[in-house]
Design an enzyme around this catalytic site. Structure first.
Site, PDB file in Angstrom:
ATOM      1  CG  ASP A  16       9.087   9.286   2.342  1.00  0.00           C
ATOM      2  OD1 ASP A  16       9.988  10.087   2.592  1.00  0.00           O
ATOM      3  OD2 ASP A  16       7.888   9.515   2.588  1.00  0.00           O
ATOM      4  CG  ASP A  21       7.567  11.458   5.472  1.00  0.00           C
ATOM      5  OD1 ASP A  21       8.438  12.327   5.593  1.00  0.00           O
ATOM      6  OD2 ASP A  21       6.579  11.560   4.724  1.00  0.00           O
ATOM      7  CB  CYS A  42       3.705 -33.982   0.729  1.00  0.00           C
ATOM      8  SG  CYS A  42       4.954 -34.766  -0.328  1.00  0.00           S
ATOM      9  CB  CYS A  67       4.554 -32.649  -4.411  1.00  0.00           C
ATOM     10  SG  CYS A  67       4.053 -34.336  -4.018  1.00  0.00           S
ATOM     11  CG  ASP A  91       4.645  10.032   0.514  1.00  0.00           C
ATOM     12  OD1 ASP A  91       5.603   9.350   0.110  1.00  0.00           O
ATOM     13  OD2 ASP A  91       4.564  11.253   0.356  1.00  0.00           O
TER      14      ASP A  91
END
Length: 870
Positions: free
Chosen positions: A642, A438, A11, A14, A638
């Site tokens: 950038d 861009d 769970c 845990c 790209d």
């Protein structure tokens, strides 16, 4: 970053305990545990010992081992082995539970019992002993609950198994107590005591709780296995063999034996075994496995191909470029797997609750027992209420609410060519208010194309194109390739020019059909002929629209002008319209001049006030920072030039980087290079977030309603009680409901814009730690929930870098500038500040370790000449 396989978790509590234990290991800077995939990602700030990490997990009561990186091991780790095991446990348990339920409850509905079990004498004792004999095998078959549960209690880290073990154990213990009291009653002749405890046996509750929880676990395991279907299907796409050329002959070998630069052959209908580049042949490739696009893509010599894509018609000979874990497919698989292993911000609330949930439930169960005893109820009544509280509470539903949705959402994205690198990016993409685009390679194709041909009375446009193609045929310049591509597309025939000569930085000279022809910029062509006003004006108009005018003369007379430009992608206008429909502002951010930017903006439906032009890479990051003050931003670029802006934005989206998935500084990668997938990514993210909200709501709602009901809150007023067996059935179904709801995401179609609507504005998100611009423009993949890039102040940058001016001849236009810029930025430690074909220079910031010879080689490899480096 290191992956580990974790065993023994049941769970969310845990996983929280494992995270806490590993985070305390010296050298560990970050850890994320996935309950869904039973895996753990560990990030080291300093050298950390794998053995120490595994020991920390084992000390917490679980198992751990380093995960294998090979594809076969990864697929085996995802294989659903849990469901068959739990199915066997369930069937065996039912073999004992069915007769147990018949004996314990059949007589209540008129079913006959064997005579030796009837009566209030020895029959009562046999009645209890037979039930005990049928209950103990069920407990043994499902002993895993007791082993894990009591181990968790011993380590002060109780999980769901502890609740089951306590509930079933309490019922079994009370049954044994009742059996002893029946024996004492028989020995003393106390018939009333015998009959009282004969009807208060809880053996069937203990067996039913364990069996019903096993049913829920099996259904949950099956549903969880379904969530990884997308990832497993990606893994199965990879071919197992390849036909490579060795000693001049084709040989079939396992794909693991293919090495870079090997020549491999692909027949029609076969899958591409590894990433490569076409050497011979022409064909159409179905790339749906990577991009989700069903239309095939034509491939010719020089074009790249990717592993797991399908060759449809022609035979191909290709050279291997990426093999094994470096292929695009392997990187896609790794990104989807890592996204599932990280945590989304929404998961933090559930994690905090899960960490204290089980101890809180145990306290509530004890308090329930005490309150009912104080209220004067019998011991069996109070015990039944406490057991109901223990077995109805469900920490699993809380722990699974977020990761199952993340896993399914990531898989849907991967099948559609949308790769989310982390769970955080999958969540935050949908919160975007402003998309920053861009221009080159994002809105436009990134390649020069002929946009207009202006001929003269003596040289018509089509004739001019054929003459120009003959002159440009011997040039390798990008603008030349654009003219040749246009001639080929229009079916214009041409013959390469004779006596060809390239004049660096100005133009070309040659003889076409025996006549001297020249082509180049305006200044160059004026040296060859008189340029009429109408052609000069046509060229000026093309320049204003962002195109590069190429002037031509024939035999000393002006022949015309051809405009070459980076054209808008066919899908860009509709893609931006979809972003607007989703309620997002769209801003064009480019280093190009204002005229060209305005022209592109008008073509794609952007208003003039949504254009920011003339911004250098370093300035893009500052512009993103400015926009972030009022909106949550997504930067689309790209992934190379950038990188600073991608890192700065709340969500960085790399477009056109399908072959370089692991090298981008973005959070999201769009493999198809299609701007429309930005809207698709936002749509998918919003659906995933909605699904997580639904899961968390129902998980919290279930526990908030069911725990008081199990405690008997409605008994005083409405005489309503919840039997422990019904409580265990409800608990089993709660997790199944959460996982099933997440599986509905498999029906999502991210590119379907028919239901788009603008969401209501949300409050600003907390900002990530301030990142600095990556000086190389090529940041590594960020696999943690938030990107971390080392900060560098301006003064530090000046200390670490030195400015160099590279003098270059041969640049003729903006496309030359872009080519030089990209070549230089590919060198680690180099940041380009300026490239000018008019001045013939490139200004760069270089780390001290950068060799000037490397700068010179990068430029000259692109067919330009470096005359000096200052």
């Amino acid at each position: 970053m290191q992956r580990f396989e974790i065993t023994g978790m049941s769970c969310a509590a845990c996983s929280a305990h494992v995270e806490k234990a590993v985070a305390a290991v010296p050298g560990v800077s970050a850890v994320a545990v996935s309950l869904l995939t039973n895996s753990m990602q560990v990030e080291y700030a300093a050298p950390a010992d794998e053995a120490a990490i595994c020991k920390a997990v084992e000390d917490a009561g679980y198992g751990a081992k380093p995960a294998a990186d090979d594809a076969a091991s990864e697929e085996a780790a995802l294989e659903d082995t849990e469901t068959p095991r739990l199915r066997r446990r369930l069937i065996t348990s039912l073999c004992f539970l069915v007769p147990l339920m018949y004996i314990s409850m059949g007589h209540m509905i008129g079913l006959p019992l064997p005579p030796f079990l009837e009566g209030d004498g020895t029959g009562a004792l046999w009645f209890a002993l037979v039930q005990l004999a049928l209950t103990l095998p069920v407990c043994w078959i499902n002993r895993a609950f007791f082993i894990s549960g009591f181990k968790g209690l011993k380590n002060l880290a109780p999980g769901m198994d502890a609740l089951v073990a306590l509930g079933a154990g309490a019922a079994l213990a009370y049954g044994v107590f009742a059996l002893v009291m029946i024996s004492i009653g028989l020995a003393s002749g106390n018939t009333a005591q015998v009959m009282e405890y004969r009807h208060d046996l809880y053996f069937e509750s203990a067996a039913m709780i364990l069996t019903l929880i096993t049913v829920g676990k099996m259904l949950e395991a099956y549903s969880k296995g379904r969530t990884t279907d997308a990832l497993k299907s990606l893994m199965r796409l990879a071919p197992q063999t390849a036909r490579i050329v060795r000693d001049g002959k084709p040989v079939t070998v396992p794909v693991a034996e293919v090495k870079p630069d090997d020549i491999f052959l692909v027949r029609p209908g076969e899958s591409i075994p590894v990433d490569g580049v076409v050497l011979e042949g022409n064909s159409s490739i179905n790339e749906a496995a990577l991009t989700g696009e069903s239309l095939p893509v034509d491939k010719h010599p020089g074009d790249p191909v990717s592993a797991a894509t399908i060759n449809q018609n022609g035979a191909l000979a290709c050279k291997a470029t990426r093999v094994g874990q470096d292929t695009t497919l392997s990187q896609v698989i790794r990104l989807v797997r890592d996204a599932a292993a990280t945590k989304a911000p929404l998961a933090k609330t559930a994690d905090k609750v899960s960490g204290i949930f089980v101890p809180a439930v145990i306290c509530i169960a004890l308090l329930t027992f005490v309150i009912w005893m104080i209220a004067g109820q019998t011991f069996p009544f109070a015990l039944a209420r406490a057991i109901s509280v223990l077995v109805i509470s469900c920490p699993c539903a809380l722990g699974l609410a977020t990761p199952v949705a993340i896993m399914v959402g990531s898989g849907v994205g991967a099948k559609n060519g949308i790769l989310f690198k982390t769970a955080a990016s999958l969540e935050t993409t949908g919160y975007t208010d402003t998309v920053i685009l861009d221009k080159t390679g994002t809105i436009t194709t990134g390649e020069p194309n002929v946009v207009e041909i202006v001929g003269t009375r003596k040289v018509p446009a089509k004739f001019l194109l054929g003459l120009a193609a003959g002159l440009e045929a011997r040039s390798e310049h990008p603008l030349s390739r654009a003219i040749l591509k246009k001639a080929d597309a229009d079916g214009v025939k041409y013959r390469p020019a004779a006596d060809f000569e390239a004049v660096p930085g100005q133009g070309l000279l040659g003889k076409v059909a025996g006549k001297v022809m020249a082509g180049g910029n305006e200044n160059f062509i004026r040296t060859q002929c008189d340029l009429p006003d109408d052609l000069a004006q046509a060229g000026a108009k093309l320049s204003a629209q962002g195109a590069t005018p190429l002037y031509f003369s024939l035999d000393g007379h002006a022949a015309g002008v051809i405009g070459v430009a980076d054209v808008v992608k066919s899908t860009s206008r509709d893609a931006i319209a979809q972003m607007h429909a989703l309620g997002m502002d769209v801003v064009l951010l480019t280093g190009d001049n204002a005229g060209a930017a305005a022209h592109i903006a008008s073509q794609v439906g952007l208003a003039p006030d949504k254009v920011v032009a003339g911004v250098l890479p370093a300035g893009k990051e500052a512009e993103v920072r400015r926009l972030q003050k009022n909106a949550r931003t997504a930067m689309v670029g790209d992934g190379i030039n950038d990188a600073p802006a991608l890192t700065r934005a709340d969500t960085g989206i790399a477009i056109g980087a399908g072959a370089d998935v692991a090298l981008d500084a973005a959070d999201v990668v769009l493999v198809r290079s299609d701007l429309a997938d930005v809207a698709a990514a936002v749509r998918l993210s919003r659906r995933v977030v909605t699904n997580i909200h639904e899961n968390l709501f129902w998980a919290f709602f279930y526990n908030a309603v069911c725990i008081p009901l199990a405690a008997g809150a409605l008994y005083p007023a409405f005489n309503i009680l919840l039997n422990p067996m019904i409580a265990s059935a409800a608990m089993s179904l709660s997790s199944v409901c959460v996982v099933t709801n997440a599986l509905r995401l498999n029906t999502v179609k991210p590119r379907d814009a028919s239901h788009d609507h603008a969401p209501r504005r949300r409050a600003p998100l907390p900002r990530r730690p301030e990142p600095a611009a990556c000086p190389t423009g090529a940041c590594p993949v960020q696999t943690a929930p938030a990107k971390a890039v080392s900060q560098t102040t301006e003064s530090q940058k000046e200390e670490q870098s030195m400015k160099k001016t590279i003098h270059i001849t041969g640049m003729m236009c903006a496309h030359c500038e872009a080519t030089v810029k990209k070549a230089l930025e590919a060198i680690p430690g180099v940041s380009v500040e300026k490239v000018s074909h008019e001045e013939g220079v490139a200004e760069v910031l270089c780390a001290d370790a950068v060799d000037p010879a490397a700068l010179k080689k990068a430029v000259e490899d692109k067919d330009y000449t470096v005359t000096a480096i200052d």
